[in-house]
Structures are given as structure tokens and as C-alpha cells.
Enzyme design. Structure first.
Site: not given
Ligand code: NAD
Ligand code: TDX
Length: 331
Positions: A34, A57, A120-122, A151, A189-190, A202, A269
Site C-alpha cells: 500500500a 491494500d 513476531t516474537d512479541e 499480530k 536507525p533512529r 533517545k 518510557d
Molecule cells: P515495515 O513497517 O517496515 O513494512 C511494512 C510494509 O507493509 C510497508 O511497506 C507498508 O507500506 C506495507 N503495508 C502496511 N499496511 C499495508 C496494507 N494495508 N496493505 C498493503 N501493504 C501494507 O515492517 P517490517 O519491519 O518490514 O515488518 C515486516 C513484517 O515482519 C511484519 O509482519 C512484522 O510484524 C514482522 N516482523 C518484524 C520484525 C522487526 O524487527 N521489524 C520482527 C519480527 C517480525
Molecule cells: O527511540 C527509541 N528509544 C528506545 O529506547 C525507540 C524508537 C525505541 N526504544 C526502545 C524500545 C524497545 O525496547 O528500543 C527497543 C526497540 O524498539 P523498537 O525499534 O520500537 O522495536 P520493538 O518495540 O522491540 O518492536 C520491533 O521488534 C519486533 C518491531 O518494531 C516489531 O515490528 C517487531 O515485531
């Protein structure tokens, strides 16, 4: 193989498309995305002439049906993924994560198409610090947030569609990913882009929270392993024994960027902040022979820092808006 990748313009999905074209160049890839704030055409620009990118979507039943009718397998990444956004506004999480997964399931059911659902493990909630326990495939679901509960809902729909309708699906639950093309709203990345733009790093709360880090390419290699050799109906946990507390990850990043390791801000937090995640990936290792390749976390972080240094044109335009949203939330 004709492969439909939902969410293929997001972080993990785009890396999955790149890995697929590198390792399995005969795959015909269609991406359905999307292009929400989290998706980016630029993440796929290097392979634009080798894939079909459909902007749409996953809750659009007619579009999803048409695309799934013409494919051999679906890898379903599309989701709303940022925990903080879900706390501020859960509606898109229910829409995409629950209704979207339902829409995909109905189409694969109609057309008998193989599905791999990425989760996700969450979904398992959190663990205590210092507890030797880790999540396994039989840990009860106990999600904490709008993100993790939607999820979890999606995973339960997949399990039910396997049992009730014989849908050929597998599920993976992975720990925290890092690597290139990750949105600047996420922790690693932040911090990198804050430091590269003269902002301060942060840290939420005390930073004692533990995440189990895995390189995105190791996650995606596991997804391919499961897609090809996984047992239908099975769940596999994906993790690379990368437990680190947030404070030590932040200090490593500050050091890699030549800063004082204590030069950061503590910010309020996150509500309901999960304390610790930890994955036992024995099943994936023992049954499917998967092993992580990126086992040196600090080297992986250094490469990730280098990627963000070299790709400001990718993330620069997103940065100010993301930080304005954090500022509204006091973080
Ligand atoms: P991301 O937010 O970077 O990407 C999500 C993508 O889905 C984006 O390109 C967005 O445009 C698309 N999207 C959102 N809503 C949509 C919709 N309604 N229709 C079509 N496309 C849509 O996420 P990510 O970090 O790449 O995560 C990808 C998958 O992996 C997710 O299912 C997430 O739960 C899972 N996951 C992520 C992590 C992590 O650490 N990032 C860990 C475990 C599992
Ligand atoms: O600025 C920050 N400072 C900070 O301390 C941000 C953005 C996060 N945090 C902390 C919160 C978490 O304990 O860092 C940890 C990681 O944060 P996120 O990147 O938001 O990840 P998290 O909440 O652990 O979830 C991620 O991992 C599992 C992904 O966003 C999920 O999509 C995935 O399923």
C-alpha cells in the site's frame, strides 16, 4: 516459482526481495504494498525492472484474489509494525494486521496457494530479566500491545484456516531485526540518524529492556528455508541468540559514531513496555538446518551505520516528520 510478496516495499520485505533475486534469480516476484508511510518504492529501485510492484491494500479482496490466483506462493509481510504508533492509534493495526491477514487467507483458501505468514516474537508477551527461559513454539500467547495483539490475532487466524480448511500455511515468529532500509522510527536507525543529523540519542526508561537482535538477511534466509521445507501447519521461531539490553546497544552505536557513550537523553518510557524477548530457535536449526550467518552483532551494527551514512537520500526526507511525531509524544 511465481511469488507474491505482501509488504515488499517495507524494511524486511524489501530485503527479502533483494535476497530472493540474488539467491533464487528465477523467481518471478510480484510485490503488493500500500506504500504507507512505512513503504518506499526507493527500497526496490535497484530491482525495479526485475519485479512487478502493485500499489494496493491487502484488505482489497478483489485485488488480493486476482493476484493470488496467478501465483504459486505468498510470503505475507504487510503489517502495521511500530508499537508506539499502535499505542497512539490502534485502528490501522486492526485493519491491516487482522482484516488484511483474513483477506489473504480467504484468497489462498479459494486458490489452493501456499502461504508463509511472517510474525513476531512479541505475540508471546515478555520475559523477566535474568530468567533463563526463552520463547519456544509452545509458549502460550500473551501479547501486551495493540501491535502484538493484532499480530497474535493474525497468527491464530492462520492456524485456524490450516485446521478448518486445509490451507497450506506456515508461520514464523522472529525477534528484532536490524539492517539496511529499516524505517527511521525504529530504535537502531533512529539513534544512528539522530547522531548523523546533530540530534541526541533517545533512550526509553532505564534502557534495561532486552531485545534479541537478528540481521534481516538471517531472518529472510530462514523464511526461505521454511517456505521450501517447512511442515505445513507448523510454527517456527527465528532468532540468532542476540540478546542485548537497549542501553548497551545505544552505547555501542555512540562509540561507533565517535561519541561519548553516555551522551544521550533519557526520555519517558513506552506504556506497557515489554521487558525482555528471547528466542529458542532449536526447531528451525534442528529440523531445517538453518544457521545465522551474521553472528558478530557489532560488525553488523557497523555495517548498518555505514549504510545509513551512505544512504541519506533514502532516509533524509523522512526524518523531520518522524522526530516531530516523537516530540508530540514527549520522546
Ligand atoms: P515495515 O513497517 O517496515 O513494512 C511494512 C510494509 O507493509 C510497508 O511497506 C507498508 O507500506 C506495507 N503495508 C502496511 N499496511 C499495508 C496494507 N494495508 N496493505 C498493503 N501493504 C501494507 O515492517 P517490517 O519491519 O518490514 O515488518 C515486516 C513484517 O515482519 C511484519 O509482519 C512484522 O510484524 C514482522 N516482523 C518484524 C520484525 C522487526 O524487527 N521489524 C520482527 C519480527 C517480525
Ligand atoms: O527511540 C527509541 N528509544 C528506545 O529506547 C525507540 C524508537 C525505541 N526504544 C526502545 C524500545 C524497545 O525496547 O528500543 C527497543 C526497540 O524498539 P523498537 O525499534 O520500537 O522495536 P520493538 O518495540 O522491540 O518492536 C520491533 O521488534 C519486533 C518491531 O518494531 C516489531 O515490528 C517487531 O515485531
Amino acid at each position: 516459482m511465481r511469488l507474491l510478496v505482501t509488504g515488499g516495499a517495507g524494511f524486511i520485505g524489501a530485503n527479502f526481495v533483494h535476497l530472493t533475486l540474488r539467491e533464487f534469480p528465477d523467481t518471478e516476484v510480484t510485490v503488493l504494498d500500500a506504500l504507507t508511510y512505512a513503504g518506499s518504492r526507493e527500497s526496490l529501485s535497484e530491482v525495479a525492472d526485475r519485479i512487478r510492484l502493485v500499489e494496493g491494500d491487502i484488505t482489497d479482496g478483489a485485488l488480493v484474489d486476482e493476484l493470488i490466483a496467478g501465483t504459486d506462493a505468498v510470503v505475507h509481510f504487510a503489517a502495521e509494525t511500530h508499537v508506539d504508533n499502535g499505542l497512539a492509534d490502534p485502528a490501522p493495526f486492526v485493519h491491516t494486521n487482522v482484516v488484511g491477514t483474513f483477506t489473504v487467507l480467504e484468497a489462498v483458501r479459494r486458490h489452493g496457494v501456499r502461504l508463509h505468514h511472517v510474525s513476531t516474537d512479541e505475540v508471546y508477551g515478555d520475559l523477566e530479566l535474568g530468567d533463563p527461559a526463552r520463547f519456544t513454539e509452545s509458549t502460550p500467547y500473551n501479547p501486551s500491545s495493540p501491535y502484538s495483539s493484532t499480530k497474535a490475532s493474525a497468527d491464530l487466524l492462520v492456524r485456524a484456516w490450516v485446521r478448518s480448511y486445509g490451507v497450506r500455511a506456515t508461520i514464523s515468529n522472529c525477534s528484532n531485526n536490524y539492517g539496511p532500509y529499516q524505517h527511521v522510527e525504529k530504535f537502531i536507525p533512529r539513534q544512528i540518524t539522530n547522531l548523523l543529523t546533530g540530534r541526541r540519542a533517545k533512550l526509553y526508561g532505564s534502557g534495561a529492556n532486552v531485545r534479541d537482535w537478528i540481521h534481516v538477511d538471517d531472518h529472510n534466509a530462514a523464511v526461505w528455508r521454511i517456505l521450501r521445507d517447512g511442515a505445513i501447519g507448523a510454527t517456527y521461531l527465528i532468532g540468532a541468540d542476540g540478546e542485548r539490553d537497549n542501553l548497551s546497544v545505544l552505547r555501542t552505536l555512540l562509540t561507533l559514531l565517535d561519541r561519548d557513550p553516555d551522551d544521550f537523553d533519557h526520555v519517558p518510557d513506552r506504556a506497557g513496555h515489554d521487558l525482555r524477548y528471547a528466542i529458542d530457535a532449536s526447531r528451525l536449526r534442528d529440523e531445517l538446518g538453518w544457521r545465522p550467518q551474521h553472528t558478530d552483532f557489532e560488525a553488523g551494527l557497523r555495517a548498518t551505520v555505514d549504510w545509513y551514512r551512505s544512504n541519506e537520500s533514502w532516509w533524509g526526507p523522512l526524518k523531520a516528520d518522524v522526530e516531530a511525531r516523537y516530540a508530540e509524544r514527549g520522546r
